[in-house]
Design an enzyme around this catalytic site. Structure first.
Site, short mmCIF file in Angstrom:
data_model
loop_
_atom_site.label_atom_id
_atom_site.label_comp_id
_atom_site.label_asym_id
_atom_site.label_seq_id
_atom_site.Cartn_x
_atom_site.Cartn_y
_atom_site.Cartn_z
CD GLN A 197 -5.73 -12.97 6.52
OE1 GLN A 197 -5.52 -11.95 7.14
NE2 GLN A 197 -5.78 -13.02 5.21
CD GLU B 240 -3.18 -9.19 4.92
OE1 GLU B 240 -3.52 -8.93 6.08
OE2 GLU B 240 -3.96 -9.68 4.08
CB SER C 81 -9.64 0.13 1.95
OG SER C 81 -9.56 1.30 2.75
CD GLU D 117 -10.11 4.21 -0.55
OE1 GLU D 117 -10.09 3.04 -0.12
OE2 GLU D 117 -10.16 4.47 -1.77
#
Lengths: 353, 387, 353, 387
Positions: D125, D243, D370, D372
């Site tokens: 990636q 993903e 993440s 968050e």
């Protein structure tokens, strides 16, 4: 392998949801909470008219012939709208119990028909609790005495009624005398009935808790969009976002667990006990977090009588330890994982122990 | 470091213990969120005061006992340990009292502190406004100076037990057009003044625990301002620090329910041990309450050496409010099916202790500055993160 | 009742901190991590020169005569600077063990003097672990055989050295033969020594974990102020603020618990076991959260070899289960609360059981 | 709702199980974060491919088996249950593969998918940049259209195993002066192209697990763009969804370590039960992994009924990454003093399995967006909270 509901099931849920949205708005709940009995016979009748009381009744007896899987949707609706009624205990748990009785039990079909028509109020006393909900209004009580199932007219019991933190709930200590003529099942058959009844009750509670969680989340999202502090909607603060995202996460993960448990119960899966307790634990956790974070986001407003959140929080706290308390359901899952020799390979998800 | 009590401290403890054993009402008083309960609690406060135990750490001249903070911790341990009544006037005594001691004029101290210590005056807070909750600086209630008086207009809310109280204290915007923290003054207002209207707010449990206070041209003499004109924020912040910090929630306030929780666990051990997470939680409650006590003694030691409490008071508040939730959630888990019962029923005296505590604990992460705000304060003031 | 340190204790800590800040900067640690032995004799010598090795030695033997309370500050510094050395095991735990020996033990005072002068490297093998740290460099080993304490020269053991996730640590499986001539204490006296040694070791670990937690917090605060995303420092995002505030909370509450435990150990408090385990649990929790949130805030950078955080995280993970593992210390506290009949009244905080 | 497998599904499972039993290497392969280990894993991938098990849910013409997603879940259960090697090319196969199947031209599919299925091409990636981590739209690497080629300049980072890979895919700014999500194109770049420089980044464990990729006037034909010019964000978001969602982390990926954790617990029961929180955590790990599996089957059922995966994939990612932490933390707690050991020593084969898993689990809440950011996405897109 098909983990989806039928169109019929989804449409029935949708119809019930629309019905309850108008018939059981928060103002209506408040009215019912203020009554002496905490219950509203008209609401029960109108739910019967919608077919809810007929859900579990075999088609042969005039019902809809649906089962635990369909109820896993319906109990969520009862929770979501905070319905102050023992409908699930009567039309789901009670109907399940009557259906499981031998055909030789006198009046079995009459009772099923009365449940189907919304004419029977019953209360169930299981040894998982010293209290019987709705005994104050029940026509008959289904009471446990060891392995025996007794069908006891209200006149034959003494009760002391307790109030709950949920103002619509009445919980009785019931004193009664088991007699041969009230015994409708016993021995292995009775034990099996009580065992299955506890699972069904727990699943009913799980579905209601999940519906309550969703309601508390929705109320909190609404509030966080409207309420402004520091010049902007509090829903734009990351702490608020993350609180609510965590609630959404608990709700979404609980759903498939609830549905699998319902499927196991409906199909007599050998691990039904574990699956039901697992479902109850996930739904309980979702409701607890929805209440906690919901209150946190509502701030002091959430701590008032005036704001609707309180009714749903209290319901969730009140029913959380009914039909098997937290200890019971946690222990059933822990015992399976820690004290059995079950093969827990990834391929075993849908297999028996 | 010496973690043993002096003979004087030990004898103070025994003296308090004996007095409480002889005087704490045998029957639990009714909730002070009702008028009758409120007045019974006022009587209890007067009794405490007569014995010199109302505000042990205030100077004697103001109705206190002149004790140091270690003695105060000892007093609190004995007080909670004895199951003595809740302190109905503590919003005044602890929060305003500390403020007056620090910022009040000699005349103010003499006028207000003794009557507060004796609970002849009962005090309510008037901090929050409908649009000033977490955003505490967004105050719009006005106090315009007019000769030797302020004229108050506006609305306060979430004022605990204000419908029964005699006085209120809070911040008012005294400078026209001022913003945020500027131009606010800290005022004390008699609640029987003309133009004051108080409307109860029914709490979760159905009691009138809070109130809204409306001010309609209420006249308050300038002498009732604490600190300088327009400098009320500074004064209030000190008070808020006290509130979050040690004073409002002494460790004993949590050690006592933990002791009862351990007893509840021991009494129900066979059942509770079926889910081992219960025992784990009970042990954690003890350990956390003990840690909070240690932290308090440590803080007192540092205060006595001249240190100041800063943003740690925010950490305290987060810690005890989360502990209180865990204590009561664990108790509810042990009680199981009977946990939902109100006291009025047949089964439920013990249950009601826990249910009431459970409900009150739910408010802990909200009042006295929400835990989210406290964490912001820690991050910004203690760790220096950008706003 | 005085919960404060003396001026002497605080000044000594300050001096050690300033010293380690320059002598054990992260670049220096990286150098040591790359060595075959994972240790640096010069660093030990220079710490001895600063008086660290003399801390526990009685003044009569030329030391500073401080005790566990002073060490509760010093171990935090060793942790904060990630010191790759067995100094605490030698100069704190080992010195404590030697001091507890009978005066009739041959060479006792010589060993204390050598520790004081920074000339002794020792390793301690306690039954709480199958591994002995730093055996590869030790001149002598203090080894447990039941209640017996054996002082064994390095030549008399066989060892197989293991590497740790912390590149500076070497952990050996040690094989040896207990002989009468190496036994320096036994029976009740020996058992008492091992018991106290375990507590001292655990307290040493607790202090280091707390220092590590503070270091990881400081590194994370620095990073969050410098690193920008979405056009601003990530430290201005509320999620980051709350992560770091929670770490600060764990650290602040752990401090008084650590200090009380040190005071209990120094003064033979009857609840020393409980207090030490409680301290270790709080410090362990602080370090674990500091590592977790520290890594989260560092993002992928924190997962690299290049950024210093990794050294402190790995140290905290590595030592977390030494001198009694998590299970041992949790169980000691739980047993006290759940299985004793201790009176837990609020007035009992500083009293014995 | 019918939660039993069809006879066809059962026989597919048995077929996979038998093949794996006969073919999975007896010795664990060395880590694919080294060159040697990488190539051994490539060999394994070729073997899988030859047997038709590389990409079971791809169409047969592209090297797949044409299975549905239920079969894929079954395959994954058997694959992880057999302890088969990690999938070294999955960043390409699962993320880019899904993107090509949805957005690729027939020519692109024919060129890239079969070689990806067989791992003749290994893919890395190239999403992140030094200033585009959580803020993924802050991309500054450029791709300027010059006739039938793009000219690439800039830097990518955190590119997993890029030093060994053959190709990379990612987003480049192809419209001069464009901002944020606009003007980006999704390109595939051969890593042996002139002007590409790859520098390894040493990970926590000392291995070259990631790399930086520098582009210095790298020429890439227009045919290597997926989707329309300037519309790369849309294409990438679909990929990112894959993903986070089901594909990258199938339930079996967690059920297998949970099975081993339960075994570890059972093998150490006497010791572990001294702290009951261990057993509680083990049971929670099982229950959570099971729930994640149920959620996957439920999602597949809904996908088969025509539903789309939305922000739920963000919830999935948060859930499995936190579960993975709990599984491995619990194992470390059971292992106690030996948990810190690397595999090289005398005691540590089992320990190293857990330590490696523990380290990798630490990265879970960070990579693939993440946690968050995922929670923000849930709040904003699923719950409708304001940005």
């Amino acid at each position: 392998m098909d983990f989806t509901f039928t169109e019929d099931q989804l449409m029935f849920r949708e119809a019930i949801s629309r019905f309850l949205m108008t018939e059981a708005a928060p103002e209506k709940l408040r009215e019912i909470w203020e009554t002496a009995e905490g219950r509203c016979p008209e609401l029960r009748s109108s739910m019967a008219t919608q077919g809810l009381t007929a859900l579990s009744i075999p088609e042969a007896d005039g019902g809809l012939g649906m089962g635990d899987i369909a109820w896993s949707l319906m109990t969520q609706e009862l929770g979501y709208y905070g319905i102050p009624d023992s409908l699930a205990d009567t039309a789901y748990v009670g109907a399940g119990l009557f259906s499981a009785l031998g055909d030789d039990v006198a009046g079995k079909n009459d009772y099923l028909t009365k449940i189907c028509d919304g004419e029977l109020r019953l209360a169930i006393g299981h040894q998982c609790s010293p209290l019987v909900a709705d005994a104050h209004l029940a026509e008959v009580l289904l009471l446990q005495h060891g392995d025996e199932v007794h069908l006891v007219p209200r006149d034959n019991i003494d009760e002391v009624v307790n109030q709950s933190i949920d103002s619509s709930r009445r919980l009785s200590q019931v004193t009664w005398q088991p007699k041969p003529e009230t015994c409708i099942a016993s021995g292995e058959a009775g034990a099996k009935i009580w065992h299955e009844t506890l699972n069904r009750g727990a699943l009913s509670v799980a579905g209601q808790l999940l519906g309550l969680a969703q309601r508390m989340l929705d109320l909190s999202v609404d509030y966080s969009v409207q309420r402004k502090q520091f010049g902007k909607a509090i829903g734009s603060f990351q702490a608020v976002k993350h609180h609510l995202a965590d609630v959404a996460g608990k709700i979404e993960i609980a759903k498939p667990v609830l549905y699998r448990a319902a499927c196991s119960l409906e199909n007599n899966h050998p691990l039904t006990d574990v699956h039901v307790s697992q479902a109850r634990n996930f739904c309980s956790e979702a409701a607890a977090l929805a209440a906690r974070h919901g209150l946190q986001i509502h701030g002091a407003m959430g701590y008032t009588w005036e704001v609707d959140l309180q009714m749903f929080m209290k319901r969730s706290w009140a029913i959380n330890n009914t039909w098997g308390d937290s200890i019971f359901h946690q222990a059933r899952v822990q015992d399976y994982v820690l004290n059995s020799d079950a093969d827990l390979a990834p391929s075993k998800t849908f297999e028996g122990a | 470091m010496k973690l043993t009590y002096t003979p004087e401290q030990q004898s103070f403890r025994l003296e308090v213990r004996e007095w409480l054993a002889a005087n704490v009402p045998k029957e639990k008083l009714p909730t002070y969120d009702t008028k009758a309960g409120f007045e019974l609690h006022r009587e209890w406060e007067r009794k405490l005061h007569q014995a010199g135990y109302s505000m042990v750490m205030w100077p004697k001249e103001y109705g206190g006992r002149g004790c140091d903070l270690i003695d105060w911790l000892i007093f609190e341990e004995e007080y909670y340990g004895a199951g003595a009544p809740g302190r109905v006037n503590q919003n005044g005594q602890l929060l305003l009292g500390s403020t007056l001691l620090e910022f009040g004029t000699p005349a103010q101290k003499a006028q207000f502190l003794p009557r507060m210590a004796s609970s002849d005056d009962m005090w309510a807070q008037a901090w929050s406004e409908p649009n000033a909750g977490s955003d505490m600086a967004n105050i719009s209630s006005k106090a315009l100076l007019d000769g030797d008086h302020y004229i108050l207009n506006g609305q306060k809310t979430w004022s605990t037990r204000a419908i029964y109280a005699d006085w209120a204290f809070g911040l008012f915007r005294s400078e026209v057009g001022s913003k945020r923290h500027h131009g606010l003054s800290f005022l004390m207002v008699p609640l029987d003044a003309e133009g004051v209207t108080i409307r109860p707010i029914k709490a979760l449990d159905g009691e009138d625990a809070f109130a809204e206070i409306f001010f309609d041209n209420v006249k308050v003499p300038v002498e009732h301002r604490i600190g300088d004109e327009g400098k009320g924020w500074h004064v209030a912040m000190a008070t808020a620090g006290f509130e979050r910090g040690l004073l409002l929630r002494s460790p004993a306030r949590f050690q006592q329910p933990v002791r009862k929780l351990v007893q509840l666990y021991r009494d129900n051990k066979a059942s509770a041990d079926r889910d081992p997470s219960i025992g784990v939680a009970v042990a954690k409650c003890w350990s956390d309450a003990e840690a909070y006590a240690l932290s308090a003694y440590n803080t007192v030691g540092r205060l006595n050496s001249g240190a100041k409490i800063g943003a740690e008071s925010s950490l305290n508040k987060v810690f005890w409010s989360e502990l209180d939730l865990l204590i009561h959630q664990t108790a509810m888990n042990i009680l199981g099916a009977t946990g939902e019962l109100l006291a009025s029923g047949s089964l439920a005296q013990e249950q009601a202790y826990w249910l009431n505590g459970f409900l009150f604990a739910q408010a802990g992460p909200i009042y006295a500055g929400s835990n989210e705000i406290q964490r912001n304060i820690v991050a910004e003031r203690m760790l220096g993160l950008p706003r």
